[in-house]
Design an enzyme around this catalytic site. Structure first.
Site, PDB file in Angstrom:
ATOM      1  CG  ASP A   8      55.296  45.219  51.858  1.00  0.00           C
ATOM      2  OD1 ASP A   8      54.104  45.553  51.943  1.00  0.00           O
ATOM      3  OD2 ASP A   8      55.894  45.082  50.770  1.00  0.00           O
ATOM      4  CD  GLU A  53      50.728  43.334  52.620  1.00  0.00           C
ATOM      5  OE1 GLU A  53      49.883  43.997  52.027  1.00  0.00           O
ATOM      6  OE2 GLU A  53      51.935  43.278  52.274  1.00  0.00           O
ATOM      7  CG  ASP A 107      48.147  48.060  50.273  1.00  0.00           C
ATOM      8  OD1 ASP A 107      48.590  48.901  49.474  1.00  0.00           O
ATOM      9  OD2 ASP A 107      48.876  47.307  50.937  1.00  0.00           O
TER      10      ASP A 107
END
Length: 926
Positions: A705, A730, A813
């Site tokens: 992340d 990410e 997201d």
């Protein structure tokens, strides 16, 4: 959202690098433990524009241990040259002089009178300066006339865009809506159906602020205005603690629920704004029980928030070497435009690069440092612009090692390592051919992009190694009898060499194909498994959405679907963050070893992983390594003391948010303490935790992340420690836009993702955000020409480094109930037709699999598996027009998306339709 620009980093040529494998050094330069600070002397000779009211602050995005070498200049701010030249036939003695300029001139003249230069190279060195300004938000009434205005401004220069939308009183959730047209200032552009982008402008030439003014109707049903600020020049987004700014016009939407009013003026305690004066609209004589809900109108707002912007400053270091014909000694001459520099240096006798102190004579102003190295203060140059030094080095040495010391806390290094200058004739070229060497190598990078399988050299050393590797396969006439293991190993080595060469010449925008050299063998022998690629045939399912935690038993629900997931052809499932978290979704971790989360407990997680393993499916854990929520306050009341098994104190927190650690090595996440990965004890604990997850839970790899928050080199450390089957990071920031319209050329955007992958040494892939963004624009605006870049290649990461690109249409997201960047509605299957036929590793979103798209997605999954399409498949774009995109993949699959017409040409191959849906069609060759 919420990205900042960052310093770009490079790998040096293999014969200049110090990050190759070598035994532990008996000496470790002390500068490796120092933190970087803003250096005023660096700016003395640079052209710059001073902005009134701004102040420079220490850069939070620099590496905590050094300033780094960059091969791409962001700002031309002078040069720092380092040269080594051959000694003259006349005896030469260095003496300290009272005249620094005379000394500098003598050094230069002595060097120029020596023999021919046989090595010369320049190393650009980049540091990032941070300037600080402010964002302000004001809601006020115009001269008491009843007309209200919202003004948003920024004091920093830039191409600022307000990305904004509204929330209505009866809205539920966090979705944005577009404001009514009468609210939109001139120059506004709609963004899909949920937002508006409006440029900020200076009210007058002398005004230091850029601002935009929005009219507010006090009688409207708008409850709040939401916005983020975007800098078009850098692609950076500015939010408040990782969330959108919210300007409440009534206090209705606090925590997405009803807020009951009171009978007096209050201060609304919402995010960002602390001094909002609200006035109730109801009769003050009512008792509290009679007031079920009040909408209290805004009386006035003014709030400021600090903002920072990063400016790159470029210097360079140039090295030249001359050898004395009579003594065979080398002369090394260093000149720089930095006003005062100490060279911390030593020599080595072999490729292990162990530091040694050479025998004298040494330059003037030289002292011995702990009997392991020398420190020489360079002499000011005659023109006053910089300084220089001359070093005499004995024969038989392999190389010259050094770093530049600006002060006790600041060192100029090369990508976190010592600079290395080879001194052996066998390992370097003569100056003239050496310069051509770099030009030829840069050209070869471009040749690899244009010519698949090209054997053009990156460097003389690399081409030799590649040829040796290729000969290992081609020596057999049949080439088919080679063992699978041998082919895999050779291919992996070629990838590493190509990645290394890419790092050297990234400034030429390389689009190397590390996988094309042996493409003929790929179907017979898949590439060697590595954490960056897996086997190359992976298809990932994101096994959750933003709401999955709400059931409280998600692990068990997913276990019930495991056989169905396997039957669809997925090979990898990405699971949500497993740790205890302040936020129920798991992305605000607290006690890392506590795996009882809103998705289920540790035993249910292990059951799920075990079931997936039984079905031959690999499992990725979602590791949040950038930040961690504290459990206690320090003596200053700051929440940065941690509990649980990893009970770190504030040394584990970067200095940006009042920690005692070093500066952040990436972008800051404002909602929680950012972890300082430069601390040895932090990295040790994280590696231990990740190994525990691998062993205790059975994770096969990682989804990482917010990797923009820390240097990719730390990721490599974690990957080396845990040996994952597959890993993906990410790295999400904004694409390039001009006045609200996406640019065709997205090279800068995908370059930032490539840079991060390269910083991990290819040990992790990255989500191909570029490809998603281009698909958005192409499908939404019917501009399918966007799906080919200027060289006729795919425009995303998949066009430059496909084996490290993880393509996707939607995730938790961008879609789900958050909807931050939702794929164009009704066109999702065109997106899946693209990513499931093209190279890269495709990731499919859970919500789409279990929806009306299920049957079409299942057919595409079966088609990809049947035709053995993989992360390195070769794409030949046949058509990229206004209304249609078409390509042929691996010469056996043809695909078109868009409403326009395309049919693959029949020739030696006969094409027959295989799959078809709304605005997409796929053929297979017979």
């Amino acid at each position: 959202l919420g990205t900042h620009s960052h310093t770009q980093k490079i790998s040096l040529p293999s014969f200049l690098r110090t990050d190759r494998s070598f035994p532990s050094l008996p000496f470790r330069s002390p500068h490796t433990a120092m933190s970087s600070v803003a250096v005023e002397p660096l700016l003395r000779y640079h052209r710059r524009t001073e902005v009134s009211g701004l102040r420079k602050v220490a850069n939070p995005c620099c590496s905590s241990s050094s300033l780094n070498c960059s091969r791409q200049k962001l700002f031309h701010r002078g040069k720092c040259k380092l040269r080594v030249r051959r000694r003259s036939t006349a005896p030469f003695v260095i003496r300290a002089s009272s005249s620094s300029s005379s000394s500098s001139t003598a050094l230069a003249e002595t060097f120029e009178s020596s023999g021919d230069v046989f090595f010369r190279h320049s190393f650009p060195v980049t540091q990032t300066e941070t300037v600080e300004g402010k964002i302000f938000v004001r809601v006020d009434q115009e001269n008491g006339k009843g007309n209200w205005h919202l003004t948003v401004g920024c004091s920093l220069p830039g191409k600022w865009i307000l990305h904004w939308g509204v929330s209505y009183v009866n809205d539920i959730g966090s979705e944005w809506d577009q404001p009514p047209k009468h609210m939109r200032p001139s120059g506004s552009m709609p963004v899909k159906n949920y937002a508006i982008e409006t440029p900020l402008k200076k009210p007058s030439g002398d005004d230091p602020f850029y601002e935009v003014k929005i009219d507010i109707d006090p009688k409207s049903a708008i409850a709040a205005i939401n916005f983020v600020l975007k800098d078009e020049e850098t692609g950076a987004w500015y939010q408040h603690k990782g969330r959108d700014f919210k300007v409440p016009l009534v206090d209705y939407l606090l925590e997405d629920g009803t807020v009951f009013g009171s009978n007096s003026f209050v201060i609304w305690p919402g995010p960002f704004f602390s001094n909002i004066l609200l006035k109730p609209e109801t009769d003050s004589t009512l008792e509290p029980d009679d007031v079920k809900r009040e909408d209290r109108k805004v009386e006035g707002i003014y709030e400021e928030q600090p903002i920072t912007k990063h400016i790159a400053i470029e210097n360079s270091v140039t090295v030249s070497v001359r050898k004395c014909p009579e003594t065979s000694k080398n002369l090394l001459y260093l000149e720089t435009d930095l006003p005062e520099v100490v060279v911390h240096w030593g020599v080595c006798r072999d490729d292990a690069k162990n530091w040694e102190t050479p025998p004298g004579p040494h330059p003037p102003e030289t002292v011995i440092f702990k009997e392991k190295a020398l420190r020489t203060l360079l002499q000011p140059k005659e023109d006053g612009r910089g300084c220089s030094g001359l070093f005499t080095l004995e024969e038989g040495l392999a190389g010259f090692l050094f770093v530049l010391k600006l002060n006790d806390n600041t060192w100029l290094k090369c990508k976190g390592n010592d600079f290395y200058v080879p001194l052996s004739n066998s390992s370097i070229l003569h100056s003239e051919s050496g310069q051509e060497h770099f030009k030829d190598a840069a050209a070869s990078v471009k040749a690899l992009d244009q010519n698949q399988g090209s054997d053009t050299a990156f460097t003389n050393e690399i081409i030799k190694e590649i040829r040796n590797l290729v000969s290992g396969i081609s020596s057999d006439n049949s080439r088919k009898v080679k063992t699978k293991e041998a082919q895999e190993s050779i291919l992996q080595e070629i990838e590493k060499l190509a990645a290394e060469a890419y790092s050297i010449f990234r400034s030429s925008i390389p689009t190397f194909k590390e996988e094309v050299v042996l493409e003929e063998e790929l179907e017979q022998a898949p590439p060697k498994k590595s954490s960056g690629t897996g086997s190359g045939y992976e298809i990932v399912l994101q096994g959750f959405n933003w709401e999955s935690h709400k059931s409280g038993r998600w692990y068990m629900e997913l276990k019930e679907k495991a056989e169905d997931i396997a039957s669809l052809g997925f090979t990898v499932v990405w699971l949500p963050p497993p740790t205890e978290s302040v936020s129920p979704e798991g992305y605000m971790p607290k006690d890392l070893y506590n795996l009882n989360s809103r998705y289920g407990n540790i035993y249910e997680l292990k059951e799920l992983v075990g079931k997936l393993h039984e079905l031959g499916i690999k499992v990725l854990g979602d590791a949040v390594l950038n930040h961690r929520c504290a459990q206690y306050q320090n003596q200053n009341g700051i929440w940065n003391i941690f509990g649980g098994r990893l009970n770190w104190d504030d040394r584990a927190v970067v200095s940006f948010i009042q920690g005692r650690g070093n500066k952040s090595s990436g972008d800051n996440f404002h909602a929680a303490p950012n972890i300082d990965h430069s601390q040895d004890f932090v990295r040790k604990d994280i590696k231990g935790w990740m190994r525990w997850l691998r062993e205790e839970i059975g994770y096969d790899g990682w989804r990482l992340d917010f990797v923009r928050g820390f240097w990719g080199g730390y990721v490599k450390d974690y990957m080396d420690a845990t040996s994952p089957y597959f890993a993906v990071g990410e790295y999400w920031d904004s694409l390039s836009y001009t006045y609200g319209e996406m640019d065709h050329n997205q090279d800068a955007h995908r370059q930032r993702i490539i840079d991060w992958i390269n910083a991990t040494s290819g040990s992790a892939g990255a989500f191909d955000v570029t490809t998603k963004g281009v698909l958005h624009a192409a499908l939404e605006r019917c501009e399918y020409w966007r799906l080919a870049d200027e060289k006729g290649k795919p425009p995303g990461v998949v066009g430059w480094w496909p084996s490290r690109a993880v393509t996707f249409v939607e995730n938790h997201d961008t879609g789900s109930t958050q909807g931050h960047w939702r794929f164009p509605g009704g066109k999702e299957m065109q997106g899946y037709a693209y990513i499931l036929t093209h190279p890269g590793t495709p990731a499919v979103f859970f919500d789409h699999v279990y929806s009306n798209y299920r049957s079409e997605i299942a057919a595409l999954l079966a088609f990809r598996n049947r035709h053995k399409l993989h992360c390195r498949s070769i794409v030949q774009i046949s058509k990229a027009a206004r209304d249609v995109y078409a390509a042929i993949i691996d010469e056996k699959v043809a695909v078109k998306i868009g409403p326009g017409h395309f049919e693959p040409p029949n020739g030696p191959r006969k094409w027959s339709p295989a799959l078809e849906g709304r605005d997409y069609k796929i053929w297979e060759s017979s």
